[in-house]
Scaffold this motif. Structure first.
Motif, PDB file in Angstrom:
ATOM      1  N   ALA A 199      38.921  35.932  50.346  1.00  0.00           N
ATOM      2  CA  ALA A 199      38.654  36.149  48.846  1.00  0.00           C
ATOM      3  C   ALA A 199      38.861  35.012  47.935  1.00  0.00           C
ATOM      4  N   ALA A 200      37.564  34.574  47.076  1.00  0.00           N
ATOM      5  CA  ALA A 200      37.686  33.458  46.047  1.00  0.00           C
ATOM      6  C   ALA A 200      37.984  34.414  44.867  1.00  0.00           C
ATOM      7  N   ALA A 201      39.099  33.884  44.070  1.00  0.00           N
ATOM      8  CA  ALA A 201      39.627  34.585  42.803  1.00  0.00           C
ATOM      9  C   ALA A 201      38.337  34.111  41.977  1.00  0.00           C
ATOM     10  N   ARG A 202      37.986  35.068  40.888  1.00  0.00           N
ATOM     11  CA  ARG A 202      37.179  34.964  39.804  1.00  0.00           C
ATOM     12  C   ARG A 202      37.988  34.911  38.546  1.00  0.00           C
ATOM     13  N   GLU A 203      37.285  34.501  37.727  1.00  0.00           N
ATOM     14  CA  GLU A 203      37.967  34.236  36.184  1.00  0.00           C
ATOM     15  C   GLU A 203      38.743  35.359  35.874  1.00  0.00           C
ATOM     16  N   ASN A 204      38.351  36.686  36.016  1.00  0.00           N
ATOM     17  CA  ASN A 204      39.093  37.831  35.578  1.00  0.00           C
ATOM     18  C   ASN A 204      39.976  38.262  36.385  1.00  0.00           C
ATOM     19  N   ASP A 205      39.963  37.741  37.719  1.00  0.00           N
ATOM     20  CA  ASP A 205      40.985  38.508  38.442  1.00  0.00           C
ATOM     21  C   ASP A 205      42.401  37.490  38.374  1.00  0.00           C
ATOM     22  N   SER A 206      43.287  38.577  38.538  1.00  0.00           N
ATOM     23  CA  SER A 206      44.859  38.238  38.569  1.00  0.00           C
ATOM     24  C   SER A 206      45.098  37.684  39.808  1.00  0.00           C
TER      25      SER A 206
ATOM     26  N   LEU B 150      34.577  35.662  56.492  1.00  0.00           N
ATOM     27  CA  LEU B 150      33.736  36.274  55.589  1.00  0.00           C
ATOM     28  C   LEU B 150      34.179  35.890  54.064  1.00  0.00           C
ATOM     29  N   ILE B 151      33.123  35.448  53.484  1.00  0.00           N
ATOM     30  CA  ILE B 151      33.562  34.895  52.135  1.00  0.00           C
ATOM     31  C   ILE B 151      33.192  35.917  51.038  1.00  0.00           C
ATOM     32  N   ILE B 152      34.080  36.389  50.279  1.00  0.00           N
ATOM     33  CA  ILE B 152      33.881  37.474  49.089  1.00  0.00           C
ATOM     34  C   ILE B 152      34.623  37.014  47.857  1.00  0.00           C
ATOM     35  N   GLY B 153      33.815  37.475  46.812  1.00  0.00           N
ATOM     36  CA  GLY B 153      34.567  37.462  45.678  1.00  0.00           C
ATOM     37  C   GLY B 153      35.508  38.282  45.480  1.00  0.00           C
ATOM     38  N   GLY B 154      36.773  37.601  44.720  1.00  0.00           N
ATOM     39  CA  GLY B 154      38.040  38.476  44.298  1.00  0.00           C
ATOM     40  C   GLY B 154      37.508  40.013  44.047  1.00  0.00           C
ATOM     41  N   ASP B 155      36.368  40.036  43.209  1.00  0.00           N
ATOM     42  CA  ASP B 155      36.180  41.451  42.783  1.00  0.00           C
ATOM     43  C   ASP B 155      35.954  42.386  43.845  1.00  0.00           C
ATOM     44  N   MET B 156      35.371  41.919  44.760  1.00  0.00           N
ATOM     45  CA  MET B 156      35.124  42.691  45.952  1.00  0.00           C
ATOM     46  C   MET B 156      36.025  43.028  46.786  1.00  0.00           C
ATOM     47  N   LEU B 157      37.139  42.297  46.753  1.00  0.00           N
ATOM     48  CA  LEU B 157      38.410  42.557  47.587  1.00  0.00           C
ATOM     49  C   LEU B 157      39.023  43.754  47.083  1.00  0.00           C
TER      50      LEU B 157
END
Length: 195
Positions: A129-136, A102-109
């Motif tokens: 989880a794929a890290a997005r720009e704003n995620d640490s 299941l692929i989700i954006g880091g924000d969703m994690l």
């Protein structure tokens, strides 16, 4: 082992950020297939655009992408679209040797513990989880480790927001190259996001 990715969302509209993330995850995870699954009825938000239009936009966006398939399974399941139900339905369809990612954006994690039956979901599939720009990255890895069975991918993510795109279309502004040309043509022909 048959490895199948699940990439779901409202896709209202599907944009180049979605496409880039799905393709990068497909390659990175060495998947046999990537399923693009538009949400039929989100438990969290209402969709102003019908499922049929969102499904068609996904079909247009991924039509020539080898290894990718667009699925209407959530529409067939009916009711609110809970990921756990989708995964379990897919397990009935696919061979027993299939592993789902299941692929989700880091924000969703960071909201994952609020998902319906999230603990069961962690047992039924691999969560990526794929890290997005704003995620640490540090925060993501820490949280992923706490949840267990979550993999964090460092993927090139194009920061695009569907709500920003909807706003641009509504105001008659150019969406630049955020949305594939053929998807934009479909949006225009159907008069979507205008009101």
């Amino acid at each position: 082992m048959n490895k199948v990715g699940i990439f779901g969302g409202a896709f209202s509209p599907v944009h180049k950020g979605h496409i880039a993330l799905a393709k990068a995850a497909y390659k990175e995870l060495k998947l046999n297939e990537m399923l693009i699954i538009p949400t039929a009825q989100s438990p969290h938000k209402e969709n102003s655009v019908p499922f049929s239009d969102r499904l068609e936009m996904c079909n247009i966006a991924f039509k020539d992408t080898e290894g990718f398939a667009v699925s209407d399974i959530e529409k067939k399941l009916g009711g609110k679209s809970y990921t756990i139900n989708t995964v379990r339905a897919l397990k009935e369809i696919y061979p027993k040797n299939t592993e789902f990612y299941l692929i989700i954006g880091g924000d969703m994690l960071f909201y994952f513990e609020h998902w319906y039956r999230y603990e069961a979901l962690l047992k039924e599939c691999h969560v990526v989880a794929a890290a997005r720009e704003n995620d640490s990255y540090a925060d993501l890895y820490e949280y992923a480790n706490e949840l267990g069975r979550v993999k964090v991918l460092n993927l090139p993510v194009i920061e695009v927001s569907s709500s920003d795109i909807r706003e641009k279309i509504k105001n008659g502004e150019d969406t630049g190259d955020l949305v594939p040309e053929e998807v934009m043509a479909y949006i225009s022909s159907r008069g979507l996001y205008r009101d």
